[in-house]
Design a protein around this motif. Sequence first.
Motif: not given
Length: 95
Positions: A87-95
Amino acid sequence: MPEMTFTIRWPDGTREHCYSPSLVIKDYLSPGASYSLADFLGRSREALTIASDRVAARYGFACSRALGQLARLEAAGGTFSTHPDARVVVESFDA
């Protein structure tokens, strides 16, 4: 075009900062979400291709950085392809 970066965590715990030349990635990935490897790669492929196409429509050439990011994700994802529960986790959108 509004570009953005996002951070993911691969199945082995490695974090990677990724690039998209368009906010379209937000339509395909969500911060905090965990995706099966195949689903993550499919979503990334579609989003980054759309993002590159948007650059091409506006500037007349594809976004080599988006396509390079996609190639990097697919290559890294290939190292986990033998793990059916990866599984791959999207930790954050960093803008």
